[in-house]
Design an enzyme around this catalytic site. Structure first.
Site, PDB file in Angstrom:
ATOM      1  N   HIS A   1      -5.052   0.151   1.033  1.00 12.11           N
ATOM      2  CA  HIS A   1      -5.678  -1.260   1.383  1.00 12.11           C
ATOM      3  C   HIS A   1      -6.845  -1.288   2.112  1.00 12.11           C
ATOM      4  O   HIS A   1      -7.507  -2.404   2.067  1.00 12.11           O
ATOM      5  CB  HIS A   1      -4.411  -1.934   1.642  1.00 12.11           C
ATOM      6  CG  HIS A   1      -4.323  -1.883   3.374  1.00 12.11           C
ATOM      7  ND1 HIS A   1      -3.552  -0.749   4.007  1.00 12.11           N
ATOM      8  CD2 HIS A   1      -4.593  -2.667   4.303  1.00 12.11           C
ATOM      9  CE1 HIS A   1      -3.566  -0.977   5.190  1.00 12.11           C
ATOM     10  NE2 HIS A   1      -4.053  -1.927   5.675  1.00 12.11           N
TER      11      HIS A   1
ATOM     12  N   ASP B   1       0.890  -1.210  -0.108  1.00 11.24           N
ATOM     13  CA  ASP B   1      -0.032  -0.063   0.111  1.00 11.24           C
ATOM     14  C   ASP B   1       0.910   1.202  -0.068  1.00 11.24           C
ATOM     15  O   ASP B   1       1.275   1.693   1.017  1.00 11.24           O
ATOM     16  CB  ASP B   1      -0.949   0.025   1.307  1.00 11.24           C
ATOM     17  CG  ASP B   1      -1.879   1.065   1.138  1.00 11.24           C
ATOM     18  OD1 ASP B   1      -2.860   1.123   2.141  1.00 11.24           O
ATOM     19  OD2 ASP B   1      -1.551   2.146   0.518  1.00 11.24           O
TER      20      ASP B   1
ATOM     21  N   GLU C   1       1.293   2.504  13.159  1.00  2.45           N
ATOM     22  CA  GLU C   1      -0.077   2.443  12.088  1.00  2.45           C
ATOM     23  C   GLU C   1      -0.743   1.309  12.774  1.00  2.45           C
ATOM     24  O   GLU C   1      -0.893   0.247  12.700  1.00  2.45           O
ATOM     25  CB  GLU C   1       0.684   1.910  10.813  1.00  2.45           C
ATOM     26  CG  GLU C   1      -0.213   1.975   9.870  1.00  2.45           C
ATOM     27  CD  GLU C   1      -1.219   0.991   9.568  1.00  2.45           C
ATOM     28  OE1 GLU C   1      -2.277   1.234  10.399  1.00  2.45           O
ATOM     29  OE2 GLU C   1      -1.029   0.122   8.885  1.00  2.45           O
TER      30      GLU C   1
ATOM     31  N   GLU D   1     -10.463  -3.812  15.108  1.00  2.00           N
ATOM     32  CA  GLU D   1      -9.230  -4.422  15.943  1.00  2.00           C
ATOM     33  C   GLU D   1      -9.056  -3.680  17.052  1.00  2.00           C
ATOM     34  O   GLU D   1      -8.158  -4.327  17.940  1.00  2.00           O
ATOM     35  CB  GLU D   1      -7.942  -4.319  14.877  1.00  2.00           C
ATOM     36  CG  GLU D   1      -8.048  -5.209  13.630  1.00  2.00           C
ATOM     37  CD  GLU D   1      -6.744  -4.989  12.855  1.00  2.00           C
ATOM     38  OE1 GLU D   1      -6.771  -4.870  11.624  1.00  2.00           O
ATOM     39  OE2 GLU D   1      -5.402  -4.618  13.479  1.00  2.00           O
TER      40      GLU D   1
HETATM   41  N1  LIG Z   1      -3.029  -0.870  11.089  1.00  2.00           N
HETATM   42  C1  LIG Z   1      -3.402  -2.254  11.721  1.00  2.00           C
HETATM   43  N2  LIG Z   1      -4.720  -2.274  11.706  1.00  2.00           N
HETATM   44  N3  LIG Z   1      -2.574  -3.101  11.717  1.00  2.00           N
HETATM   45  C2  LIG Z   1      -1.190  -2.844  11.137  1.00  2.00           C
HETATM   46  C3  LIG Z   1      -0.325  -2.923  12.274  1.00  2.00           C
HETATM   47  C4  LIG Z   1      -0.312  -4.298  13.032  1.00  2.00           C
HETATM   48  C5  LIG Z   1       0.874  -4.919  13.565  1.00  2.00           C
HETATM   49  O1  LIG Z   1       1.122  -4.358  14.877  1.00  2.00           O
HETATM   50  C6  LIG Z   1       1.126  -5.425  15.736  1.00  2.00           C
HETATM   51  N4  LIG Z   1       0.547  -5.233  17.146  1.00  2.00           N
HETATM   52  C7  LIG Z   1      -0.727  -4.995  17.147  1.00  2.00           C
HETATM   53  N5  LIG Z   1      -1.074  -4.945  18.472  1.00  2.00           N
HETATM   54  C8  LIG Z   1      -0.010  -4.654  19.201  1.00  2.00           C
HETATM   55  C9  LIG Z   1       0.221  -4.618  20.435  1.00  2.00           C
HETATM   56  N6  LIG Z   1      -0.612  -4.332  21.354  1.00  2.00           N
HETATM   57  N7  LIG Z   1       1.681  -4.835  20.847  1.00  2.00           N
HETATM   58  C10 LIG Z   1       2.639  -5.183  20.075  1.00  2.00           C
HETATM   59  N8  LIG Z   1       2.460  -5.399  18.742  1.00  2.00           N
HETATM   60  C11 LIG Z   1       1.169  -5.095  18.237  1.00  2.00           C
HETATM   61  C12 LIG Z   1       0.449  -6.582  15.178  1.00  2.00           C
HETATM   62  O2  LIG Z   1       1.288  -7.805  15.347  1.00  2.00           O
HETATM   63  C13 LIG Z   1       0.845  -6.291  13.475  1.00  2.00           C
HETATM   64  O3  LIG Z   1       2.164  -6.789  13.112  1.00  2.00           O
END
Ligand SMILES: NC(=[NH2+])NCCC[C@H]1O[C@@H](n2cnc3c(N)ncnc32)[C@H](O)[C@@H]1O
Length: 436
Positions: A366, A115, A208, A217
């Site tokens: 995306h 993206d 992000e 999420e």
């Molecule tokens: N933009 C989103 N919707 N998702 C994109 C980022 C998501 C990334 O953050 C990581 N991730 C998500 N929550 C956490 C957390 N609480 N602590 C560490 N890593 C995290 C997850 O494993 C992934 O690699």
């Protein structure tokens, strides 16, 4: 980013029977009658279970259920559903195994890295603040493959970047940091951001975290907890703010594909299937919907605004917004489309703000946009107005999910009424689970 499909693929549901009637409160509770057979898909807590009755899913009070066919009274005592608190089959309300499992594979990271709008926006933030980043302490929360951290090390001279990643991708992220000769600056820490220990406070917290419809999420909760724990006084949040935009729209193609299709397939009348189609295709939002600017029936408006410095986790339980759209061109009002915009303030006072806009007038991302289909389309005309409210209500049990409730009035001014007094042509309200 979870998809509905992954979500629905839970283990085979358990058959239970209702011991007595129950009338559900709230839009996410199921009502049932004594003797009904319910399929229990998950037991997120000892009190409330996630079950299905005649194709509709919702929460049911566990104490109202029992296993064993209706009528076997004598068995009832022995077979009363054991509801103990340390039942290991209770699913994690954060679904972390599934969530971080999905981020331990390349599929989602490839999608995010591919993206360009998204990734270049973050690169632009680092590039345009490179001088001010010198000797700063940065935390990259949820770093994934570490792309943002690598941008920091490559385009600026921070003293250190703590790249925090909870999934097993962290092992590879370390390799990428080494491969790109950034290990002097970037330290990869594997663990949940809420649980890891940093050796110091940070000057900049970059992440992000945005999900479909901005909040899905609810990774944002982790960002707020990390902010409160690790961002020093006067530190900077990237993104600094976020806004959810909404617009009433036409969705002719989608409506034709999912609903009109049943009118005359191969010369036959399949319209009795249309109620099923509405339930199956229009009950939940449609992620990754690409809306054309010409589909918009009015100018969009921001309905929710989040200040990343003041937003609190408790605020996430229920977020409300209002809207008033003036229909600019006649057309068919099929539904609402939502998207988000985030802003990254400059580290230098008065410096340029960077914007990442995921709307129809920007380069597609995306996330694309999220479409909320009405049960029945309504013809609207230039001069009409569509006003109402949007409520994002976080799921009390499944903490990464929410329900979006839209309520709208369509007002049309007609010549007959004196001084063009607006009269309400129709009123509507609909709740869209995302996904539970
Ligand atoms: N933009 C989103 N919707 N998702 C994109 C980022 C998501 C990334 O953050 C990581 N991730 C998500 N929550 C956490 C957390 N609480 N602590 C560490 N890593 C995290 C997850 O494993 C992934 O690699």
């Amino acid at each position: 980013m979870q998809t509905e499909k992954e979500d629905e693929d839970d283990a085979s549901p358990e058959e239970c029977f209702a011991r007595s009637d129950f009338t559900g409160g709230g839009s996410d509770q199921l009502s049932f009658s004594s003797g009904d057979k319910l399929l229990v898909h998950a037991k997120p807590s000892s009190d409330w279970w996630w079950a299905e009755l005649r194709g509709v899913r919702g929460y049911v009070p566990a104490s109202y259920l029992r296993t064993g066919a209706a009528g076997e009274e004598e068995q009832e005592e022995e077979e009363e559903v054991e509801v103990d608190d340390d039942d290991t089959s209770l699913e994690d309300p954060w679904q972390d195994e599934e969530y971080f499992g999905s981020y331990g594979t390349l599929r989602l990271h490839l999608e995010m890295l591919s993206d360009k709008s998204r990734t270049e926006a973050y690169r632009q933030v680092i590039r345009s603040n490179s001088a001010s980043l010198r000797n700063k302490v940065v935390m990259d929360l949820g770093c994934g493959t570490g792309i943002i951290s690598l941008f920091c090390a490559q385009l600026a001279q921070p003293s250190v970047v703590y790249a925090v990643e909870a999934s097993s991708m962290a092992d590879y992220t370390r390799q990428l940091v080494k491969q790109n000769e950034c290990e002097e600056v970037v330290t990869v820490l594997q663990g949940r951001a809420e649980e890891i220990e940093l050796p110091e406070q940070v000057d900049v917290l970059v992440s992000e975290w945005m999900g479909n419809c901005l909040l899905f999420e609810f990774m944002v909760e982790s960002v707020l907890l990390a902010r409160d724990r690790w961002l020093r006084e006067g530190g900077v949040m990237w993104p600094s703010s976020a806004a959810l935009a909404l617009v009433p729209c036409q969705a002719d193609t989608y409506y034709a594909e999912k609903m009109a299709f049943w009118e005359r397939p191969y010369g036959l009348d399949f319209t009795p299937l249309q109620p099923l189609a509405q339930q199956e295709f229009f009950t939940k939002p449609k992620f990754s919907h690409l809306i054309e600017p010409s589909d918009c029936l009015s100018a969009p408006c921001d309905v929710i605004y989040l200040d990343m410095y003041t937003l609190q986790v408790k605020d996430l339980e229920e977020i409300k917004g209002q809207f008033h759209f003036c229909v600019e061109k006649s057309g068919v009002f099929h539904g609402f489309t939502a998207w988000f915009t985030v802003h990254f303030e400059s580290l230098e006072t008065g410096g340029a703000t960077v914007e990442l806009n995921t709307g129809p007038n920007s380069e597609p991302t995306h996330w694309k946009q999220t479409l909320f289909m009405l049960d029945r389309p309504v013809s609207v005309y230039a001069g009409d107005s569509i006003s109402g409210t949007i409520v994002l209500r976080r799921n009390p049990v499944w903490r990464r999910h929410m329900t979006v409730t839209l309520h709208w009035n369509i007002n049309s001014t007609t010549e007959e009424t004196d001084n063009c007094q607006a009269n309400i042509k129709s009123v509507g309200t609909k709740s869209f689970p995302m996904w539970r």
